[in-house]
Motif scaffolding. Sequence first.
Motif, PDB file in Angstrom:
ATOM      1  N   UNK A   1       3.289  -6.499 -13.356  1.00  0.00           N
ATOM      2  CA  UNK A   1       3.663  -7.606 -12.475  1.00  0.00           C
ATOM      3  C   UNK A   1       4.020  -7.065 -11.102  1.00  0.00           C
ATOM      4  N   UNK A   2       4.132  -7.993 -10.147  1.00  0.00           N
ATOM      5  CA  UNK A   2       4.437  -7.586  -8.773  1.00  0.00           C
ATOM      6  C   UNK A   2       5.884  -7.927  -8.453  1.00  0.00           C
ATOM      7  N   UNK A   3       6.539  -6.991  -7.765  1.00  0.00           N
ATOM      8  CA  UNK A   3       7.887  -7.263  -7.282  1.00  0.00           C
ATOM      9  C   UNK A   3       7.842  -7.886  -5.900  1.00  0.00           C
ATOM     10  N   UNK A   4       6.810  -7.550  -5.147  1.00  0.00           N
ATOM     11  CA  UNK A   4       6.660  -8.064  -3.785  1.00  0.00           C
ATOM     12  C   UNK A   4       5.192  -7.963  -3.407  1.00  0.00           C
ATOM     13  N   UNK A   5       4.876  -8.544  -2.264  1.00  0.00           N
ATOM     14  CA  UNK A   5       3.472  -8.547  -1.840  1.00  0.00           C
ATOM     15  C   UNK A   5       3.083  -7.182  -1.282  1.00  0.00           C
ATOM     16  N   UNK A   6       1.831  -6.853  -1.418  1.00  0.00           N
ATOM     17  CA  UNK A   6       1.314  -5.631  -0.799  1.00  0.00           C
ATOM     18  C   UNK A   6       1.062  -5.927   0.674  1.00  0.00           C
ATOM     19  N   UNK A   7       1.552  -5.055   1.514  1.00  0.00           N
ATOM     20  CA  UNK A   7       1.453  -5.352   2.944  1.00  0.00           C
ATOM     21  C   UNK A   7       0.281  -4.656   3.603  1.00  0.00           C
ATOM     22  N   UNK A   8      -0.220  -3.589   3.006  1.00  0.00           N
ATOM     23  CA  UNK A   8      -1.376  -2.933   3.623  1.00  0.00           C
ATOM     24  C   UNK A   8      -2.548  -3.001   2.662  1.00  0.00           C
ATOM     25  N   UNK A   9      -3.712  -2.759   3.213  1.00  0.00           N
ATOM     26  CA  UNK A   9      -4.899  -2.867   2.371  1.00  0.00           C
ATOM     27  C   UNK A   9      -5.172  -1.570   1.613  1.00  0.00           C
ATOM     28  N   UNK A  10      -4.269  -0.592   1.741  1.00  0.00           N
ATOM     29  CA  UNK A  10      -4.467   0.652   0.989  1.00  0.00           C
ATOM     30  C   UNK A  10      -4.348   0.374  -0.509  1.00  0.00           C
ATOM     31  N   UNK A  11      -5.274   0.906  -1.283  1.00  0.00           N
ATOM     32  CA  UNK A  11      -5.172   0.670  -2.733  1.00  0.00           C
ATOM     33  C   UNK A  11      -4.018   1.465  -3.338  1.00  0.00           C
ATOM     34  N   UNK A  12      -3.555   1.004  -4.459  1.00  0.00           N
ATOM     35  CA  UNK A  12      -2.509   1.704  -5.210  1.00  0.00           C
ATOM     36  C   UNK A  12      -3.160   2.448  -6.371  1.00  0.00           C
ATOM     37  N   UNK A  13      -2.678   3.649  -6.605  1.00  0.00           N
ATOM     38  CA  UNK A  13      -3.140   4.393  -7.779  1.00  0.00           C
ATOM     39  C   UNK A  13      -1.901   4.698  -8.623  1.00  0.00           C
ATOM     40  N   UNK A  14      -1.649   3.786  -9.549  1.00  0.00           N
ATOM     41  CA  UNK A  14      -0.428   3.909 -10.349  1.00  0.00           C
ATOM     42  C   UNK A  14      -0.668   4.832 -11.539  1.00  0.00           C
ATOM     43  N   UNK A  15       0.388   5.543 -11.930  1.00  0.00           N
ATOM     44  CA  UNK A  15       0.355   6.327 -13.160  1.00  0.00           C
ATOM     45  C   UNK A  15       1.253   5.603 -14.150  1.00  0.00           C
ATOM     46  N   UNK A  16       0.669   5.129 -15.209  1.00  0.00           N
ATOM     47  CA  UNK A  16       1.458   4.413 -16.210  1.00  0.00           C
ATOM     48  C   UNK A  16       1.523   5.266 -17.472  1.00  0.00           C
ATOM     49  N   UNK A  17       2.746   5.424 -17.965  1.00  0.00           N
ATOM     50  CA  UNK A  17       2.950   6.263 -19.148  1.00  0.00           C
ATOM     51  C   UNK A  17       3.273   5.383 -20.352  1.00  0.00           C
TER      52      UNK A  17
END
Length: 703
Positions: A310-326
């Motif tokens: 889920x999102x806590x807040x909006x993404x402000x830039x168009x840079x992608x996110x690369x999340x590491x989920x464990x």
Amino acid sequence: MALSHLFLTSVFFLLPSVTHVLAQQDGCSVDNQNPSVNENNPPAYVVATITLEQGFTISIDPSSPDASYFTIQGSQLQLTKSVDYEEDTLLLVYLLCTDTAGQSNSLQIIVTIVNVNDNSPVFKQTNFTQIVPEDTKVNATIISREDLSATDADLDTIYYELTTRVPDTDGYFAIKGVNNPEIYLQKALDYDKIKFTTLLLYARDRPVDSTDTTYTATATISISIEQADTKPPWFLPCTFINTDNNICISSPYTGRVNISEKSTTPLTLEPGPIYAIDPDYTLNEKIVYSIVGGDTDEVFSVDADTGNLTMNKAATSSDPFLLQVMASQVNNIQKYSVVSVEIKVINKSDYAPYFNSEIYRGTVSVGLAPGSFVLEADTPSKPLMITAADDDFTDKVNPNIEYLITNSTDFTASKDGLILTNVMLQSPGTVTMEALGKDTVSLQEARTVIVVEVVSATDDTSSDKRYTAQDMGALGGTLAALLLIALVLLGLMIYKQYGKPVNYLVRKKFSKSHPDDYQNQAYKEDEHPDVSAKQHETAENSSVQSMTSVLEQPSLPSPSSKSAETDGLPTASTASTVVFDQEEKEQEVEEESNQEKEVKSILKTDRHPADNGYKAVWFKTDVDPDAGDGVEVIEDNAAADDDEDSDQDLEKNEEEEQDYNEDSYHGRPEVSFAPESQLPPDVEVKINMSGTDAATEDVSELL
Ligand SMILES: *[C@@H]1O[C@H](CO)[C@@H](O)[C@H](O)[C@H]1NC(C)=O
Ligand SMILES: *[C@@H]1O[C@H](CO)[C@@H](O)[C@H](O)[C@H]1NC(C)=O
Ligand SMILES: *[C@@H]1O[C@H](CO)[C@@H](O)[C@H](O)[C@H]1NC(C)=O
Ligand SMILES: *[C@@H]1O[C@H](CO)[C@@H](O)[C@H](O)[C@H]1NC(C)=O
Ligand SMILES: *[C@@H]1O[C@H](CO)[C@@H](O)[C@H](O)[C@H]1NC(C)=O
Ligand SMILES: *[C@@H]1O[C@H](CO)[C@@H](O)[C@H](O)[C@H]1NC(C)=O
């Protein structure tokens, strides 16, 4: 009867002297005072033969220790019953030798019982049940030697052998040696391969290859494998990377969020929601999820229990996110896996793309090489092209849309929406298929139906013959003329857009080599197998079609070439290149030399009425109303404004030019030629270029 061994032995060794004496006894004798008898003898087995002299009688002394075993039948001393070595190893009997006077002497017989193999080995326990944990170490003892050793009443050495009855479970369990039945683990267990096995332990009293009588005992050992917590969680879906199928690697999850917008629901990811399992499924340990990296500004959170992102807040830039989920096991955090989740930040797409037409109709001949164009059914000179519009874009053209055919492998759609054959079609008929236009960024899609009439090739060959070489020559000439006109138009437009700098730029363009982008592109497109195949296959349409396709090419540059086009003169250079490629080879040189002359001369700003053979084009504002013969005057309205603009601001021009290019890319201006035409009268020239309509109209009047 059962005498102690010690006693018997002492008797045995003391007796010889006595028996010797007795053997000498006159009157009675036996052939063998110390016979040997194999155990398990049949009844009435003859132990010895008695010889009596005249007047002597013989009987068994009832007080002898083993009197009950013996009987005298005539002259034979027999055993009354079978003897077992395991019970008696020696039998002692006294024979009373009596003469007529009643004098009796004792004759002692010692029978040695010989052991024969008559007993089977015996296990203490014949059924064993054992639960073995999957993670038991190799070489660990499974069942001890003590529990598994068999005994043999014959006191034989026991030879052991272990086999398994369950297929594919060989090799995991073994015994320590042929005489040591201890079972140990020989190979690491894997619950996915072996869950249960039954072992048979044989105990033999002779080696397995012996020809002697062999007795065998069997013990059954049932082994159940118990899954152990050996594997870390696996994110699903995953693919096995080894033949043992015990390592499963998942590919990254991907998702997208709208820029400046906080999603209120869990994000939808590809290929599915974040989800991990415990591969040790009988244990099925609880798994918790957490984000361990890549969450810049803490935009995202993951639900520890469900894995929902889920999102806590909006993404402000168009840079992608690369999340590491464990994902880790609750009972042991060291049993964990990490997966990447790529979240693209995209522009909001309010509208899904849609096809303007619910049904597209096309036609194609049988027998064409794969990759041939499907043509429009109504206008067979044009390749069939499907287009999905998108209201998120002011011009409704979404550059991220890709096209594909969902349920036919005989046809494919190019990225631009052109429909091509994928195989050589064999038989005429109607093919109905579904096409998909998919926005690769927002993943929204539109569907439409394409009905392709596959016609037999005979139509083409008959029409082929209607065209003579002269027809083709005339066609070529006319096309050349048309190209010339197109050049003039382009020159005119360039002039209007750039004013004076054009001469310099045009010269520069032709003196220098063209930027690779344009040449390669035009070259590539020209070499396109579809086009060439088409030309060979259907001579009827070949020149028309190649014209069409080539002329359409410049309107479909790859977006990447846009930036390159902004410096220089994209329209002119592209068009020129195309024109040269299109000309017949022998004409090429001539054309090339004429090219400069044509462009230059017709757009001259100063007049040379004396020049014969020139037809100059002038804009009215620039021209002296008293112009001489051979000068035609074009009414110039918008063009005049353009001229002023073009002198004003170079930067603005560049912007306009880019707009123009984008428009031509999106709008796909078309130049098409009616195929069956006898040329000039039926030739249809359409040039739709936004922003230059005024100029086009002017020139049309001129023509
Ligand atoms: C041992 O196992 C065999 C086969 O499973 C069974 O027939 C037999 O009754 C079992 N004997 C004992 C003593 O449990
Ligand atoms: C098991 O025992 C054998 C013989 O002693 C030895 O060679 C082997 O290395 C041992 N294997 C393991 C995994 O301990
Ligand atoms: C982004 O916007 C589109 C269009 O309004 C909407 O359908 C989609 O659900 C949004 N995406 C997210 C992740 O909120
Ligand atoms: C959220 O988690 C639940 C439970 O695991 C799952 O069924 C659901 O599909 C998830 N939703 C999304 C959008 O991933
Ligand atoms: C998103 O939209 C903005 C303006 O509306 C535009 O400048 C930008 O290029 C777009 N980004 C993408 C990835 O399309
Ligand atoms: C493809 O799908 C369309 C629309 O669902 C259907 O009409 C057509 O028969 C299908 N064609 C094939 C070859 O399955």
